[in-house]
Design an enzyme around this catalytic site. Structure first.
Site, PDB file in Angstrom:
ATOM      1  N   THR A   1       0.121  -2.269 -10.462  1.00 48.50           N
ATOM      2  CA  THR A   1       1.488  -1.766 -10.443  1.00 48.50           C
ATOM      3  C   THR A   1       1.948  -1.593  -8.998  1.00 48.50           C
ATOM      4  O   THR A   1       1.142  -1.541  -8.078  1.00 48.50           O
ATOM      5  CB  THR A   1       1.592  -0.435 -11.197  1.00 48.50           C
TER       6      THR A   1
ATOM      7  N   ARG B   1      -5.904 -14.691  -2.240  1.00 52.71           N
ATOM      8  CA  ARG B   1      -7.139 -14.035  -1.789  1.00 52.71           C
ATOM      9  C   ARG B   1      -7.396 -12.730  -2.541  1.00 52.71           C
ATOM     10  O   ARG B   1      -8.537 -12.367  -2.807  1.00 52.71           O
ATOM     11  CB  ARG B   1      -7.159 -13.857  -0.287  1.00 52.71           C
TER      12      ARG B   1
ATOM     13  N   SER C   1      -9.879  -1.322  -5.103  1.00 53.77           N
ATOM     14  CA  SER C   1      -9.475  -2.358  -4.156  1.00 53.77           C
ATOM     15  C   SER C   1      -8.207  -1.977  -3.414  1.00 53.77           C
ATOM     16  O   SER C   1      -7.204  -1.626  -4.035  1.00 53.77           O
ATOM     17  CB  SER C   1      -9.251  -3.680  -4.907  1.00 53.77           C
TER      18      SER C   1
ATOM     19  N   ARG D   1      -6.878  -0.861   8.609  1.00 53.97           N
ATOM     20  CA  ARG D   1      -5.637  -1.490   9.053  1.00 53.97           C
ATOM     21  C   ARG D   1      -4.739  -0.478   9.746  1.00 53.97           C
ATOM     22  O   ARG D   1      -4.799   0.729   9.483  1.00 53.97           O
ATOM     23  CB  ARG D   1      -4.934  -2.162   7.890  1.00 53.97           C
TER      24      ARG D   1
ATOM     25  N   LYS E   1      -3.579 -10.228  10.116  1.00 53.37           N
ATOM     26  CA  LYS E   1      -2.478 -10.433   9.177  1.00 53.37           C
ATOM     27  C   LYS E   1      -1.432  -9.354   9.385  1.00 53.37           C
ATOM     28  O   LYS E   1      -1.771  -8.179   9.569  1.00 53.37           O
ATOM     29  CB  LYS E   1      -2.962 -10.398   7.723  1.00 53.37           C
TER      30      LYS E   1
ATOM     31  N   GLU F   1       1.899  -3.223   8.065  1.00 52.43           N
ATOM     32  CA  GLU F   1       0.503  -3.097   8.485  1.00 52.43           C
ATOM     33  C   GLU F   1       0.051  -4.309   9.284  1.00 52.43           C
ATOM     34  O   GLU F   1       0.501  -5.434   9.047  1.00 52.43           O
ATOM     35  CB  GLU F   1      -0.408  -2.955   7.263  1.00 52.43           C
TER      36      GLU F   1
ATOM     37  N   GLY G   1      -3.211   0.504  -6.003  1.00 51.01           N
ATOM     38  CA  GLY G   1      -3.205   1.540  -4.983  1.00 51.01           C
ATOM     39  C   GLY G   1      -3.581   0.961  -3.630  1.00 51.01           C
ATOM     40  O   GLY G   1      -4.649   0.376  -3.492  1.00 51.01           O
ATOM     41  N   ASP G   2      -2.704   1.110  -2.618  1.00 52.44           N
ATOM     42  CA  ASP G   2      -3.015   0.504  -1.324  1.00 52.44           C
ATOM     43  C   ASP G   2      -2.400   1.253  -0.152  1.00 52.44           C
ATOM     44  O   ASP G   2      -2.251   0.705   0.935  1.00 52.44           O
ATOM     45  CB  ASP G   2      -2.562  -0.962  -1.288  1.00 52.44           C
TER      46      ASP G   2
ATOM     47  N   LYS H   1      -0.448   6.778  -3.089  1.00 51.10           N
ATOM     48  CA  LYS H   1      -0.193   5.802  -4.154  1.00 51.10           C
ATOM     49  C   LYS H   1      -1.492   5.553  -4.907  1.00 51.10           C
ATOM     50  O   LYS H   1      -2.434   4.971  -4.369  1.00 51.10           O
ATOM     51  CB  LYS H   1       0.329   4.493  -3.566  1.00 51.10           C
TER      52      LYS H   1
END
Length: 353
Positions: free
Chosen positions: A209, A120, A300, A53, A77, A64, A234-235, A239
């Site tokens: 979280t 999703r 993920s 992304r 998206k 993003e 975490g993304d 993080k």
């Protein structure tokens, strides 16, 4: 779906439409069906154009764009992540998305994706757990009881039969909210005062979280043999939720390695640390859970193909639900070469009126 005859019209699914769609179909059915769409698309992973992304980071959060195409359909998206927003009464994550026909370039759907992303994400977690969680697992710890927690719980119940939930959040009000929302839905709910208490006896541990920092939600001593960890918090760079030692003991499964190396738990590890992409497991090219004592970790971060699947699912529901608005989004002049003339004629019509 039958095409709308006016070329200027694009179906738009609002937040209100999305809520009504979930209520009309039923949330467990939506999550189960959405999981099937996601699994179907992941199994044809190699047919997609893929890219990490495109992220614009700031001190407050991230914005993003997430694009994907299978050669016939194109989707993207727009999504943000701003953890501080909850202090101002705003959502941490908001999103909208678009589905388009590759052959013409015309959009075929514009949709809210704040609710759809929550759906999703939960559906993806549960369909992955079918391949990685211990067989017969019926107890899950949910660490972080914010906006995603109920969706995760219901998805795991619908797809895996998980009914025992051990809940923990640093904000006890969030746990109370989660318990209140899940009451009467067939769960055995246990509020916990510590993370150690929450993971006790759980075969699946979901960490969800929101703080935008390197945190240690789970430490190595909390993770026993045979656990499946569903790490979805975490993304973004900087993080994380898990202690590095947990990663070294786990078999790690990811969506799209180039993106997860930047944003996932594995940003703590060397770039050559072995991970397995989920499409390889789902197509039988790699093993998922191999033994009862194996620790599996779904690192993920969310990937655009999951959003592609979600938009495709919503598009397929429109004809029978009629839950959309006709949005005048595209120019449709009588002569495609005469866009300026269309403006002139509109001006003349306004003058007459």
């Amino acid at each position: 779906m039958t095409p709308i005859p006016n070329l200027n019209i694009v179906p738009f699914v609002s937040v209100d439409h999305m809520m009504k769609l979930v209520v009309k179909i039923g949330i467990e059915t939506v999550l189960t069906d959405l999981a099937a769409y996601i699994e179907e698309d992941i199994k044809r992973w190699e047919s997609f154009d893929k890219t990490p992304r495109i992220a614009a980071h700031s001190v407050d959060g991230v914005i993003e764009l997430m694009p994907a195409s299978d050669g016939s359909l194109y989707a993207f998206k727009y999504v943000n992540g701003h953890p501080k927003n909850t202090r101002e009464g705003r959502q941490t994550v908001t999103a909208f998305g678009l589905l388009a026909d590759v052959g013409t370039g015309y959009p075929t759907l514009l949709s809210e994706m704040t609710i759809l992303t929550a759906l999703r994400t939960a559906a993806t977690s549960a369909v992955v757990a079918k391949y990685l969680a211990p067989k017969g697992a019926d107890c899950m710890a949910v660490i972080g009881n914010g906006a995603q927690s109920e969706f995760q719980a219901i998805a795991f119940k619908a797809l895996l039969g998980v009914k025992k939930l051990r809940l923990y959040d640093v904000d006890h009000a969030a746990t109370e909210k989660c318990m209140r929302n899940l009451a009467g839905l067939g769960f055995d709910l246990v509020p916990c005062t510590t993370i150690e208490d929450a993971v006790q006896g759980a075969a699946i541990v979901t960490t969800a979280t929101a703080d935008k920092q390197n945190a240690t939600i789970l430490t190595d001593n909390m993770v026993g043999a045979g656990i499946h960890i569903n790490a979805i918090g975490g993304d973004c760079p900087g993080k994380t939720e898990l202690h590095r030692d947990i990663l070294l003991r786990s078999d790690i499964f990811v969506e799209y390695t180039p993106q997860t190396r930047i944003e996932g738990e594995i940003q703590q590890l060397p770039k050559d640390h072995r991970v397995t992409e989920l499409w390889q497991v789902m197509t039988g090219q790699a093993e998922g859970r191999k033994s009862a004592r194996q620790i599996t970790l779904f690192d993920s971060v969310g990937f655009a193909i999951e959003d592609f699947s979600a938009l495709r699912y919503v598009r397929d529901q429109l004809q029978r639900t009629r839950l959309y608005q006709e949005l005048d989004l595209l120019a449709d002049p009588d002569d495609p070469r005469d866009l300026f003339g269309m403006i002139q004629r509109s001006t003349a019509n306004l003058a007459v009126a």
